[in-house]
Design a protein around this motif. Structure first.
Motif, PDB file in Angstrom:
ATOM      1  N   GLN A  45       0.837  -1.193   0.000  1.00 63.34           N
ATOM      2  CA  GLN A  45       0.000   0.000   0.000  1.00 63.34           C
ATOM      3  C   GLN A  45       0.875   1.248   0.000  1.00 63.34           C
ATOM      4  OE1 GLN A  45      -2.537   0.780   3.456  1.00 63.34           O
ATOM      5  NE2 GLN A  45      -4.100   1.610   2.068  1.00 63.34           N
ATOM      6  N   GLU A  59       3.868   0.050   2.366  1.00 64.15           N
ATOM      7  CA  GLU A  59       3.825  -0.906   3.477  1.00 64.15           C
ATOM      8  C   GLU A  59       3.484  -2.280   2.917  1.00 64.15           C
ATOM      9  OE1 GLU A  59       1.085  -0.158   6.712  1.00 64.15           O
ATOM     10  OE2 GLU A  59       1.724  -1.961   7.787  1.00 64.15           O
ATOM     11  N   ILE A  62       0.755  -8.832   4.561  1.00 63.06           N
ATOM     12  CA  ILE A  62       0.684 -10.234   4.164  1.00 63.06           C
ATOM     13  C   ILE A  62      -0.732 -10.628   3.745  1.00 63.06           C
ATOM     14  CG2 ILE A  62       0.256 -11.163   6.475  1.00 63.06           C
ATOM     15  CD1 ILE A  62       2.263 -13.457   5.718  1.00 63.06           C
ATOM     16  N   ARG A  63      -0.808 -11.469   2.740  1.00 64.26           N
ATOM     17  CA  ARG A  63      -2.077 -12.016   2.268  1.00 64.26           C
ATOM     18  C   ARG A  63      -1.972 -13.522   2.202  1.00 64.26           C
ATOM     19  NH1 ARG A  63      -3.388  -7.947   3.818  1.00 64.26           N
ATOM     20  NH2 ARG A  63      -4.259  -6.138   2.761  1.00 64.26           N
ATOM     21  N   ASN A 114       5.827  -5.059   8.831  1.00 66.34           N
ATOM     22  CA  ASN A 114       5.314  -5.228  10.194  1.00 66.34           C
ATOM     23  C   ASN A 114       6.092  -6.320  10.918  1.00 66.34           C
ATOM     24  OD1 ASN A 114       2.715  -3.495  10.352  1.00 66.34           O
ATOM     25  ND2 ASN A 114       2.547  -4.563   8.382  1.00 66.34           N
ATOM     26  N   ASP A 176       3.615   1.683  15.188  1.00 71.74           N
ATOM     27  CA  ASP A 176       2.368   1.462  14.456  1.00 71.74           C
ATOM     28  C   ASP A 176       1.157   1.634  15.375  1.00 71.74           C
ATOM     29  OD1 ASP A 176       0.765   0.801  12.312  1.00 71.74           O
ATOM     30  OD2 ASP A 176       1.533  -1.235  12.084  1.00 71.74           O
ATOM     31  N   ASP A 177       0.020   1.990  14.796  1.00 74.62           N
ATOM     32  CA  ASP A 177      -1.262   2.032  15.521  1.00 74.62           C
ATOM     33  C   ASP A 177      -1.208   2.926  16.748  1.00 74.62           C
ATOM     34  OD1 ASP A 177      -1.952   0.142  13.643  1.00 74.62           O
ATOM     35  OD2 ASP A 177      -1.780  -1.550  15.008  1.00 74.62           O
ATOM     36  N   GLN A 200      -5.816   4.579  12.512  1.00 76.59           N
ATOM     37  CA  GLN A 200      -6.907   5.020  11.643  1.00 76.59           C
ATOM     38  C   GLN A 200      -8.182   5.394  12.397  1.00 76.59           C
ATOM     39  OE1 GLN A 200      -8.776   1.561   9.272  1.00 76.59           O
ATOM     40  NE2 GLN A 200      -6.614   1.093   9.212  1.00 76.59           N
ATOM     41  N   GLU A 234      -2.955   6.961   9.161  1.00 75.06           N
ATOM     42  CA  GLU A 234      -3.419   5.722   8.553  1.00 75.06           C
ATOM     43  C   GLU A 234      -4.911   5.804   8.248  1.00 75.06           C
ATOM     44  OE1 GLU A 234      -1.361   1.951  10.048  1.00 75.06           O
ATOM     45  OE2 GLU A 234      -2.048   2.879  11.885  1.00 75.06           O
ATOM     46  N   GLY A 235      -5.351   5.063   7.256  1.00 71.61           N
ATOM     47  CA  GLY A 235      -6.779   4.919   6.992  1.00 71.61           C
ATOM     48  C   GLY A 235      -7.445   6.145   6.403  1.00 71.61           C
ATOM     49  N   GLU A 237      -9.350   7.917   3.728  1.00 70.60           N
ATOM     50  CA  GLU A 237     -10.193   7.349   2.682  1.00 70.60           C
ATOM     51  C   GLU A 237     -10.762   8.375   1.707  1.00 70.60           C
ATOM     52  OE1 GLU A 237     -13.139   4.897   4.577  1.00 70.60           O
ATOM     53  OE2 GLU A 237     -11.674   3.334   5.078  1.00 70.60           O
ATOM     54  N   GLY A 255      -3.671   5.304   2.898  1.00 66.14           N
ATOM     55  CA  GLY A 255      -5.083   4.969   2.966  1.00 66.14           C
ATOM     56  C   GLY A 255      -5.662   4.671   1.591  1.00 66.14           C
ATOM     57  N   TYR A 256      -6.891   4.199   1.602  1.00 61.68           N
ATOM     58  CA  TYR A 256      -7.538   3.801   0.351  1.00 61.68           C
ATOM     59  C   TYR A 256      -7.608   4.955  -0.652  1.00 61.68           C
ATOM     60  CZ  TYR A 256      -9.164  -0.397   2.851  1.00 61.68           C
ATOM     61  OH  TYR A 256      -9.248  -1.572   3.554  1.00 61.68           O
ATOM     62  N   PRO A 261      -4.011  -1.880  -0.730  1.00 63.30           N
ATOM     63  CA  PRO A 261      -2.870  -2.797  -0.865  1.00 63.30           C
ATOM     64  C   PRO A 261      -2.992  -3.594  -2.167  1.00 63.30           C
ATOM     65  CG  PRO A 261      -3.777  -2.883   1.361  1.00 63.30           C
ATOM     66  CD  PRO A 261      -4.727  -2.051   0.547  1.00 63.30           C
TER      67      PRO A 261
HETATM   68  P1  C2E Z   1      -1.499  -2.371  10.127  1.00 63.10           P
HETATM   69  O1  C2E Z   1      -0.047  -2.697  10.129  1.00 63.10           O
HETATM   70  O2  C2E Z   1      -1.933  -1.210  10.960  1.00 63.10           O
HETATM   71  O3  C2E Z   1      -1.892  -2.183   8.589  1.00 63.10           O
HETATM   72  C1  C2E Z   1      -2.864  -1.275   8.123  1.00 63.10           C
HETATM   73  C2  C2E Z   1      -4.185  -1.979   7.871  1.00 63.10           C
HETATM   74  O4  C2E Z   1      -5.155  -0.992   7.530  1.00 63.10           O
HETATM   75  C3  C2E Z   1      -4.138  -2.946   6.681  1.00 63.10           C
HETATM   76  O5  C2E Z   1      -5.049  -3.997   6.947  1.00 63.10           O
HETATM   77  C4  C2E Z   1      -4.662  -2.071   5.540  1.00 63.10           C
HETATM   78  O6  C2E Z   1      -5.213  -2.821   4.474  1.00 63.10           O
HETATM   79  C5  C2E Z   1      -5.726  -1.279   6.269  1.00 63.10           C
HETATM   80  N1  C2E Z   1      -6.030  -0.013   5.602  1.00 63.10           N
HETATM   81  C6  C2E Z   1      -5.180   0.777   4.905  1.00 63.10           C
HETATM   82  N2  C2E Z   1      -5.797   1.883   4.454  1.00 63.10           N
HETATM   83  C7  C2E Z   1      -7.074   1.812   4.874  1.00 63.10           C
HETATM   84  C8  C2E Z   1      -8.223   2.693   4.712  1.00 63.10           C
HETATM   85  O7  C2E Z   1      -8.178   3.748   4.083  1.00 63.10           O
HETATM   86  N3  C2E Z   1      -9.383   2.266   5.300  1.00 63.10           N
HETATM   87  C9  C2E Z   1      -9.464   1.096   6.006  1.00 63.10           C
HETATM   88  N4  C2E Z   1     -10.653   0.766   6.540  1.00 63.10           N
HETATM   89  N5  C2E Z   1      -8.403   0.251   6.170  1.00 63.10           N
HETATM   90  C10 C2E Z   1      -7.224   0.609   5.611  1.00 63.10           C
HETATM   91  P2  C2E Z   1      -4.640  -5.535   6.738  1.00 63.10           P
HETATM   92  O8  C2E Z   1      -3.758  -5.686   5.531  1.00 63.10           O
HETATM   93  O9  C2E Z   1      -5.884  -6.341   6.821  1.00 63.10           O
HETATM   94  O10 C2E Z   1      -3.723  -5.835   7.997  1.00 63.10           O
HETATM   95  C11 C2E Z   1      -4.256  -5.819   9.292  1.00 63.10           C
HETATM   96  C12 C2E Z   1      -3.171  -5.921  10.324  1.00 63.10           C
HETATM   97  O11 C2E Z   1      -2.543  -7.214  10.266  1.00 63.10           O
HETATM   98  C13 C2E Z   1      -2.026  -4.924  10.130  1.00 63.10           C
HETATM   99  O12 C2E Z   1      -2.366  -3.650  10.623  1.00 63.10           O
HETATM  100  C14 C2E Z   1      -0.932  -5.603  10.924  1.00 63.10           C
HETATM  101  O13 C2E Z   1      -1.099  -5.363  12.298  1.00 63.10           O
HETATM  102  C15 C2E Z   1      -1.198  -7.066  10.643  1.00 63.10           C
HETATM  103  N6  C2E Z   1      -0.301  -7.519   9.552  1.00 63.10           N
HETATM  104  C16 C2E Z   1      -0.463  -7.430   8.217  1.00 63.10           C
HETATM  105  N7  C2E Z   1       0.606  -7.947   7.557  1.00 63.10           N
HETATM  106  C17 C2E Z   1       1.471  -8.356   8.516  1.00 63.10           C
HETATM  107  C18 C2E Z   1       2.775  -8.990   8.491  1.00 63.10           C
HETATM  108  O14 C2E Z   1       3.374  -9.243   7.435  1.00 63.10           O
HETATM  109  N8  C2E Z   1       3.336  -9.281   9.711  1.00 63.10           N
HETATM  110  C19 C2E Z   1       2.712  -8.997  10.902  1.00 63.10           C
HETATM  111  N9  C2E Z   1       3.322  -9.327  12.051  1.00 63.10           N
HETATM  112  N10 C2E Z   1       1.502  -8.421  10.963  1.00 63.10           N
HETATM  113  C20 C2E Z   1       0.891  -8.088   9.787  1.00 63.10           C
END
Ligand code: C2E
Ligand code: MG
Ligand code: MG
Ligand code: MG
Length: 289
Positions: A45, A59, A62-63, A114, A176-177, A200, A234-235, A237, A255-256, A261
Motif C-alpha cells: 500500500q 507498506e 501479508i495475504r 510489520n 504502528d497504531d 486510523q 493511517e486509513g 479514505e 489509505g484507500y 494494498p
Molecule cells: P497495520 O499494520 O496497521 O496495517 C494497516 C491496515 O489498515 C491494513 O489492513 C490495511 O489494508 C488497512 N487499511 C489501509 N488503508 C485503509 C483505509 O483507508 N481504510 C481502512 N478501513 N483500512 C485501511 P490488513 O492488511 O488487513 O492488515 C491488518 C493488520 O494485520 C495490520 O495492521 C498488521 O497489524 C497485521 N499484519 C499485516 N501484515 C502483517 C505482516 O506481514 N506481519 C505482521 N506481524 N503483521 C501483519
C-alpha cells in the motif's frame, strides 16, 4: 469430564466453541505449511508525502489464500501464528520477500514491514534483518520496521538493546497504531522511532466539524515534530481527510484514497506512472499515464 455436574457446564463446550476450537487448530495446521506451499503473498500500500504528494514508500501487508477458505485476513491469522510460534517463520518470509521485491523499485522508495512483538523479542532478529538486506542488496535506510506498543508489554526483556541493534544496522523504526491499546507517552521517551503511525480510528470522522479527532491528531503531530519524528496518518479514505491531515501537519498519508494494498507487479505500474503526477490537492495514484 467437562460434563461434570450437568448444570450448565456444557455452555463452555458448546457446539459453536468446539467448532471454533477445531477450526482454529485446523487453521494452525494449514498455516504450518503455508510458507512452503507458496500460499502467502505480499500486498503493498502506497505511503504518500503530504509535502510533495508523491509516493515515498509502501507498506508490505501479508495475504493468505487458503486452499478452501479463500482469503483469510491477517487480523485473523497473525494472532494464531503468534500463539503457535509460527510467526517466526512467517515473519522471516515476509521480511526477505519484501526486501527482494523492493530491490526492483527506484532507490528512493522505502518498504515498511510489520514486525510482531514475538519477533522483536528474539535476539536473532538483527541477524535476520542484516541477512535480508544483504541478499536483496537494498540500502538499510530503505527498510522501515513497524512495531506496535506490544513490544513494550514484556517487562522481562529489555527492548532497549533491540532498538540499539536495529538502529545500528541503519534501518528505520516506526511505532504502528499509535493512540490505541496500551498507549503510553513513556514509550516515546527513550525509543528511537523515526516515525509515528497515527491509528486510523483517529482519522475516521476527523474531517467532520466538531470532531475531537482532529485535535488529538494535532497534538500527536506537535509531539512527534518536537521529538524529530515523522507522522503517517493511517486509513485516509476521502479527499476531505487528505486536506485536513495535511493542514494538521502530518508528514505522510496512507489509505484507500491513494490506493488499496496491491500485488507487487501493480507497484511497478504505480511507480512508473508517478512521473506525470504533480498537484497536491486532488492527487490520486494513477494506474498509468
Ligand atoms: P497495520 O499494520 O496497521 O496495517 C494497516 C491496515 O489498515 C491494513 O489492513 C490495511 O489494508 C488497512 N487499511 C489501509 N488503508 C485503509 C483505509 O483507508 N481504510 C481502512 N478501513 N483500512 C485501511 P490488513 O492488511 O488487513 O492488515 C491488518 C493488520 O494485520 C495490520 O495492521 C498488521 O497489524 C497485521 N499484519 C499485516 N501484515 C502483517 C505482516 O506481514 N506481519 C505482521 N506481524 N503483521 C501483519
Ligand atoms: Mg503496519
Ligand atoms: Mg497500523
Ligand atoms: Mg493495525
Amino acid at each position: 469430564a467437562a460434563k461434570g455436574d450437568g448444570r450448565g457446564i456444557h455452555r463452555f463446550y458448546s457446539d459453536d466453541m468446539l467448532a471454533g476450537a477445531k477450526s482454529r487448530k485446523q487453521l494452525e495446521d494449514d498455516l504450518r505449511t503455508a510458507v512452503s506451499d507458496g500460499a502467502f503473498h505480499l500486498a503493498y500500500q502506497p505511503v504518500v508525502s503530504t509535502k510533495t504528494a508523491r509516493i515515498v514508500g509502501y507498506e508490505a501487508l501479508i495475504r493468505w489464500t487458503h486452499p478452501t477458505r479463500g482469503n483469510v485476513s491477517p487480523a485473523d491469522f497473525i494472532p494464531i501464528a503468534e500463539e503457535s510460534g509460527l510467526i517466526e517463520g512467517i515473519g522471516e518470509w515476509v521480511l526477505r520477500t519484501a526486501c527482494l521485491e523492493a530491490a526492483r523499485w527506484p532507490g528512493d522508495i522505502r518498504v515498511a514491514v510489520n514486525v510482531s512483538p514475538i519477533q522483536f523479542a528474539n535476539p536473532a532478529l538483527p541477524a535476520l534483518v542484516t541477512s535480508a538486506l544483504a541478499h536483496s542488496g537494498i540500502a538499510p535506510g530503505r527498510l522501515e520496521l513497524e512495531i506496535t506498543e506490544g513490544v513494550f508489554l514484556d517487562e522481562t526483556q529489555s527492548s532497549d538493546q533491540m532498538f540499539k541493534a536495529l538502529k545500528g544496522i541503519g534501518v528505520r523504526l516506526a511505532l504502528d497504531d499509535f493512540g490505541t491499546g496500551y498507549s503510553s507517552l513513556g514509550y516515546l521517551r527513550n525509543a528511537p522511532f523515526d516515525k509515528i503511525k497515527i491509528d486510523q480510528s483517529f482519522v475516521k470522522g476527523a474531517a467532520q466539524s466538531g470532531n475531537r479527532n482532529a485535535a488529538i491528531i494535532k497534538a500527536i503531530v506537535t509531539l512527534a515534530d518536537t521529538l524529530g519524528m515523522e507522522t503517517t496518518a493511517e486509513g485516509v479514505e476521502i479527499q476531505d481527510e487528505i486536506d485536513l491531515i495535511r493542514d494538521l501537519g502530518c508528514s505522510h498519508i496512507q489509505g484507500y484514497v491513494y490506493g488499496r494494498p496491491a500485488p507487487a507487479d501493480e507497484v511497478l505500474v504505480q511507480l512508473g506512472g508517478q512521473a506525470g503526477i504533480a498537484k497536491p490537492s486532488g492527487f490520486k495514484v494513477s494506474r498509468s499515464p
